[in-house]
Structure formats: structure tokens, C-alpha cells
Write an enzyme that holds these catalytic residues in place. Structure first.
Site, mmCIF file in Angstrom:
data_model
loop_
_atom_site.group_PDB
_atom_site.id
_atom_site.type_symbol
_atom_site.label_atom_id
_atom_site.label_comp_id
_atom_site.label_asym_id
_atom_site.label_seq_id
_atom_site.Cartn_x
_atom_site.Cartn_y
_atom_site.Cartn_z
ATOM 1 N N ARG A 61 0.820 -1.204 0.000
ATOM 2 C CA ARG A 61 0.000 0.000 0.000
ATOM 3 C C ARG A 61 0.861 1.265 0.000
ATOM 4 O O ARG A 61 0.508 2.266 -0.630
ATOM 5 C CB ARG A 61 -0.915 -0.020 1.229
ATOM 6 N N HIS A 65 0.314 4.185 -2.706
ATOM 7 C CA HIS A 65 -0.006 5.560 -2.309
ATOM 8 C C HIS A 65 1.109 6.530 -2.679
ATOM 9 O O HIS A 65 0.851 7.716 -2.880
ATOM 10 C CB HIS A 65 -0.292 5.617 -0.813
ATOM 11 N N ASN A 93 -4.362 8.712 4.125
ATOM 12 C CA ASN A 93 -3.205 8.113 4.789
ATOM 13 C C ASN A 93 -3.233 8.210 6.306
ATOM 14 O O ASN A 93 -2.651 7.368 7.000
ATOM 15 C CB ASN A 93 -1.914 8.777 4.293
ATOM 16 N N HIS A 192 -6.264 -6.057 -2.685
ATOM 17 C CA HIS A 192 -7.119 -6.170 -1.500
ATOM 18 C C HIS A 192 -7.364 -7.619 -1.101
ATOM 19 O O HIS A 192 -8.174 -7.891 -0.220
ATOM 20 C CB HIS A 192 -8.448 -5.462 -1.748
#
Length: 330
Positions: A61, A65, A93, A192
């Protein structure tokens, strides 16, 4: 407007247009300067995952990001300063992004082995790949040579990182901004299959009947909805966590897509891949990945390579940070 403000505006604008810097990156970038780079990163991640398997999702992740804000430049790792607000403080975040301590440890080992050689941006790209493979997912070759950004973009993080309540149209637009297409959206959503999400990210949907009706969320899975409500009461426990994949949440596999087909996707941004695809192109991909895990693995690896090249900084641009949390001092 000050110099830093001007640079920030330019980089945010630049971040809205994906560029292919494949010719500037190399599989053998550290062959002479730090030949054991990938071995060092992998060893530390192996040790970390034995102790805490969920770290794999956290590192994956972080890379995601990072790349969606100004490009894959490790800007997500910078702490706030007097003149700059960290991306860590942005809505997508704050209180949810993890793994910074693992990155710090790996970076310190790399600095000891090869001072001022390996960038934090490259570290994130390698760590994401190894985290996936070590949890049972695919392997892909990571081209290296990225430099680290001198600044972060708080506003960019709020604007460009997809939100858990996004519609399908918004997700497609978010990905297109980064030069990623619908195929990349479906493949990368498969990340996911590991990790967790906080109750606050999906709680309104398990208590709001109107939204349930609109998206078909849990309508044929009342047991699933009851489980979620038991973990996430209507008031309180916003930061309690729920696996994104209830079946195999520490294993990287294609179970995520089977969950979607059964109406058991956790986030709105997951379920819309099924519920809002009027033309059926995305639904067909979901079914294909649910039925053929190796097809998913190949697509995921390809999309990760593509994402890892978004607006990278190379050459004399940027720097190689000695500490991933702060830019170098002269």
C-alpha cells in the site's frame, strides 16, 4: 510565490500526467554500486513477515499511495517540516498508512552496506514486489534507478489517491490520470486480497439501507453483514480493523474476486467493480481472475510494473535520501 511553492505546483501538475520512464530505469542499476540491494531488502522483509504477516499489505500500500501522488518518488515517506505538510497527514493516509518503521530499518541497513546509493523510491518498489511474492503472489522484475523527491504533496495525496467510497466512474478517472487503464484498475484492486481496512472506511454502508439497495451490498449475505456489524458498531470502534478478504487475508491469491462475485467485497470501491459496470467489460475481468489465478497473477505483475514507472525522478533530478523521512541537508 516562493520557490518551493512553484516547484510543488509544477510537480503536482506533472503528477496528473503519467509518463513512461522505462528507458531511464535498469534491471542492473545497482550491479556495481550496491550489488546486494535486492537480497538485503528481501531478507529483511522475510524476517518481518514471519513476525507480522500483515506487513506485506502495508508495504504494498505504501508503494501504491506513493506512486499515485507526483509519481514513484518516495514523497509519501517524508515527515512534515515547518514549510511542508507530509502526505502522511492527508485523509487517505492519516492513521491508516503503516510500514514506515520497516522501511526505516531496511534503509539503515542499505546505508551501512552502500552509503548514499539506494533510493527510498527503489526500496519501496522492491519491497512491494517481495511482499507480494512472499505471501504467495507473483514475482516480477523491478527496474531501478528512481530518485527521491525533495518535497511532498499533502494536497496531491488528498486529490489523487482513490477513496474507499469511490464510484466506478471516479476510480476509472483516478487511474486514467496516472496513465492506467480499466485493466490495471481491476488487476491492482486485487491487492485487496491481503490486508485490513478500518471500520470508518465502510461503516456507513452496512447501516444505510438506501446505499445497500443501490449497490446490492450484502443484500444476499445477511450473515456477512451481521459479522461486520458485530465488529463495527454504529457508534464507536471506528479504528477497529476488518480483513479485506475474510477467507485468506494473509495469503495473496484470487479469492478477492470470488468475494466480489458473492457480494462479499468489503469496500464500496471493491463492490462497484461488479455493481456499476453497465457494459460488462470489468465484470468479465473479475470473473476471469476468479476462475484463473495465474491469469490474475500475470495481469497484476504487469500492472505493478506499469504503475512503478509513473513519473519517476531519475538522473540529476531529486536525490538519494540518507533518511527516508527527511530530505538530505547540505
Amino acid at each position: 510565490m516562493g520557490l518551493i511553492s512553484i516547484i510543488l505546483v509544477l510537480m503536482i501538475f506533472h503528477g496528473t500526467k503519467a509518463s513512461n520512464y522505462d528507458d531511464r530505469l535498469s534491471l542492473n542499476y545497482y550491479k556495481e554500486s550496491c550489488p546486494y540491494t535486492e537480497e538485503i531488502v528481501r531478507r529483511e522483509i522475510e524476517i518481518t513477515l514471519i513476525r507480522e504477516p500483515r506487513t506485506a499489505a502495508q508495504l504494498l500500500r505504501l508503494h501504491f499511495h506513493d506512486c499515485f501522488v507526483m509519481g514513484c518518488d518516495a514523497s509519501v515517506l517524508l515527515d512534515s517540516t515547518g514549510e511542508m505538510i507530509s502526505e502522511k497527514q492527508a485523509g487517505p493516509n492519516l492513521n491508516s498508512l503503516r510500514g514506515f518503521d520497516v522501511v526505516d530499518k531496511i534503509k539503515s541497513i542499505l546505508e551501512e552496506a552502500c552509503p548514499n546509493i539506494v533510493s527510498c523510491a527503489d526500496l519501496l518498489a522492491i519491497a512491494a514486489r517481495d511482499s507480494v511474492e512472499l505471501r504467495g503472489g507473483p514475482y516480477w522484475k523491478v527496474k531501478l534507478g528512481r530518485r527521491d523527491s525533495l518535497i511532498a504533496s499533502f494536497n496531491g495525496a488528498n486529490q489523487f489517491i482513490p477513496k474507499p467510497n469511490s464510484s466506478l466512474e471516479t476510480l476509472i478517472s483516478n487511474f486514467a490520470t496516472q496513465g492506467l487503464d480499466e485493466g490495471d484498475l481491476v488487476a491492482l484492486s486485487g491487492s485487496h486480497t491481503i490486508g485490513v481496512s478500518r471500520c470508518v472506511s465502510f461503516k456507513p454502508r452496512i447501516y444505510n439501507g438506501n446505499i445497500d439497495d443501490e449497490y446490492g451490498y450484502c443484500k444476499r449475505n445477511t450473515v456477512f453483514r451481521r459479522i461486520l456489524r458485530s465488529i463495527c458498531p454504529k457508534s464507536g470502534r471506528d479504528n477497529a480493523v476488518v480483513p479485506l478478504d475474510f477467507v485468506t487475508f494473509t495469503k495473496f491469491d484470487s479469492e478477492y474476486y470470488r468475494n466480489l462475485i458473492q457480494g462479499k467485497g468489503l469496500l464500496n470501491s471493491d463492490n462497484v467493480l461488479i455493481s456499476q459496470d453497465e457494459e460488462g467489460r470489468i465484470v468479465r475481468r473479475v470473473w476471469a481472475y476468479a476462475l484463473d489465478q495465474q491469469l490474475f497473477f500475470r495481469s497484476f505483475a504487469s500492472s505493478m510494473v506499469k504503475m512503478g514507472k509513473i513519473n519517476v525522478i531519475t538522473g540529476d533530478q531529486g536525490e538519494v535520501r540518507r533518511n527516508c523521512r527527511v530530505k538530505n541537508t547540505l
